[in-house]
Design an enzyme around this catalytic site. Structure first.
Site, PDB file in Angstrom:
ATOM      1  N   TYR A   1       0.796  -1.225   0.000  1.00 17.77           N
ATOM      2  CA  TYR A   1       0.000   0.000   0.000  1.00 17.77           C
ATOM      3  C   TYR A   1       0.831   1.278   0.000  1.00 17.77           C
ATOM      4  CZ  TYR A   1      -4.816  -1.550   0.170  1.00 17.77           C
ATOM      5  OH  TYR A   1      -6.046  -2.055  -0.166  1.00 17.77           O
TER       6      TYR A   1
ATOM      7  N   ASP B   1      -6.519   2.883   9.873  1.00 20.13           N
ATOM      8  CA  ASP B   1      -6.528   2.146   8.601  1.00 20.13           C
ATOM      9  C   ASP B   1      -6.078   0.700   8.816  1.00 20.13           C
ATOM     10  OD1 ASP B   1      -6.823   1.743   5.863  1.00 20.13           O
ATOM     11  OD2 ASP B   1      -4.770   2.374   5.426  1.00 20.13           O
TER      12      ASP B   1
END
Length: 345
Positions: free
Chosen positions: A72, A187
């Site tokens: 990511y 997150d």
């Protein structure tokens, strides 16, 4: 905490004048942000001493890296630094210098978490780039996402899944309870969890998007809503408000995926509404590999996990349990499984 000693002299001798000036500017800017973050977290007293590497030191392991892992927005490569292997994490080229503050935030928090076995240990960093580079202790890792969903990997045992869930819950609980004010990870998803392939230990990393609650407050408003679709608390998405229950929702999604082995998000909350989780029968949704390994003897632990998933992902955040209760329940389920296994043997 180590002050930024010695690096200026390295800069002076290592780069041509213009390049050196740019490195110095990055170093001073990023160093100031890291120092401010550490002061806010712990009055500038770092539990784990950080080493500050020069860009010259960092470039060698990156250029001669053996393996690369993409997680990511970051590359993570295995390299040789000071005659030992390390993991070097640097941002993708598509990220701008604005992202540097998030990385500085990550450096400060990770430095205070690195003594935990379930957090990837930070050795040091390099502040001489627009976006700082992090240097971690080397472990042979794979993301939980790839371990769970890549068909080339062998199936995770139920024991391993419970151990991983326990490790994640414990790391999040530490964030919520061991700092001056609770820190919300925000997150939480499968690619933010690395699995040590030699020990099976789950290690949380990348605290860049985490948010500290103001002193005495139970919530905070995010300037920008960041996160990964499918894992984000819909209340946070709608309002921009984060609470401890924001992380509880993300953990509930991960626990559901560990339980089912599926990518699908089955929750009774838009925008992730595939079907109503309240209507799910555990024997219909559980990963078949778990049943093949253990049979129906563990049905009660499976039921307990599904019940916990349901409560963690309730539409009203106030109705969800706190992470301290979630962690206790996961430990209890794991304890019951061990007792059952020992009894069968």
């Amino acid at each position: 905490m180590h002050h930024f000693r010695g690096l200026t002299s390295k800069l002076t001798s290592s780069f041509p004048s213009k390049e050196r000036q740019k490195k110095e500017q990055y170093y001073l800017k990023n160093g100031s942000v890291v120092l401010e973050e550490l002061i806010a977290l712990c009055d500038g007293k770092s539990r784990i001493p950080l080493r500050y590497f020069s860009a010259i030191e960092i470039e060698r392991p990156i250029e001669h890296s053996e393996k690369s892992l993409y997680t990511y927005g970051r590359h993570m490569v295995k390299g040789l630094l000071d005659k030992r292997f390390v993991l070097v994490s640097f941002a993708y080229d598509t990220f701008t210098a604005k992202y540097s503050n998030y990385i500085c935030h990550d450096i400060a928090i990770t430095s205070q978490m690195s003594h935990l076995n379930n957090v990837l240990k930070l050795i040091g960093c390099c502040l001489e780039y627009a976006v700082p580079v992090l240097v971690y202790e080397y472990v042979e890792v794979i993301t939980l996402h790839d371990l769970l969903f890549d068909a080339r990997n062998s199936s995770l045992s139920w024991e391993s899944r419970l151990r991983i869930a326990n490790a994640i819950a414990s790391a999040i609980l530490y964030l919520h309870s061991e700092f001056t004010t609770p820190i919300i990870y925000v997150d939480l998803h499968l690619q933010k969890v690395l699995i040590d392939q030699s020990s099976g230990v789950a290690k949380l990393f990348d605290f860049s998007l985490s948010i500290s609650l103001p002193p005495g407050e139970l919530e905070a408003e995010a300037q920008v809503v960041h996160g990964t679709c499918g894992y984000l608390d819909p209340e946070y998405v709608r309002s921009g408000i984060v609470t401890q229950k924001t992380d509880v929702f993300g953990f509930g999604v991960i626990l559901f995926q560990l339980l089912t082995g599926k990518r699908t998000f089955i929750f009774n909350i838009d925008p992730y509404n595939a079907s109503n989780i309240e209507e799910c029968n555990i024997m219909d949704i559980v990963d078949p590999a778990i049943l093949e390994e253990n049979g129906i003897e563990i049905r009660q632990q499976l039921e307990d996990c599904l019940d916990l998933v349901k409560r963690c992902t309730l539409s009203n955040g106030e109705d969800r349990p706190y992470m301290i209760h979630v962690a206790k329940e996961i430990r209890q389920i794991e304890k019951c499984f061990r007792a059952l296994t020992q009894g069968l043997n």
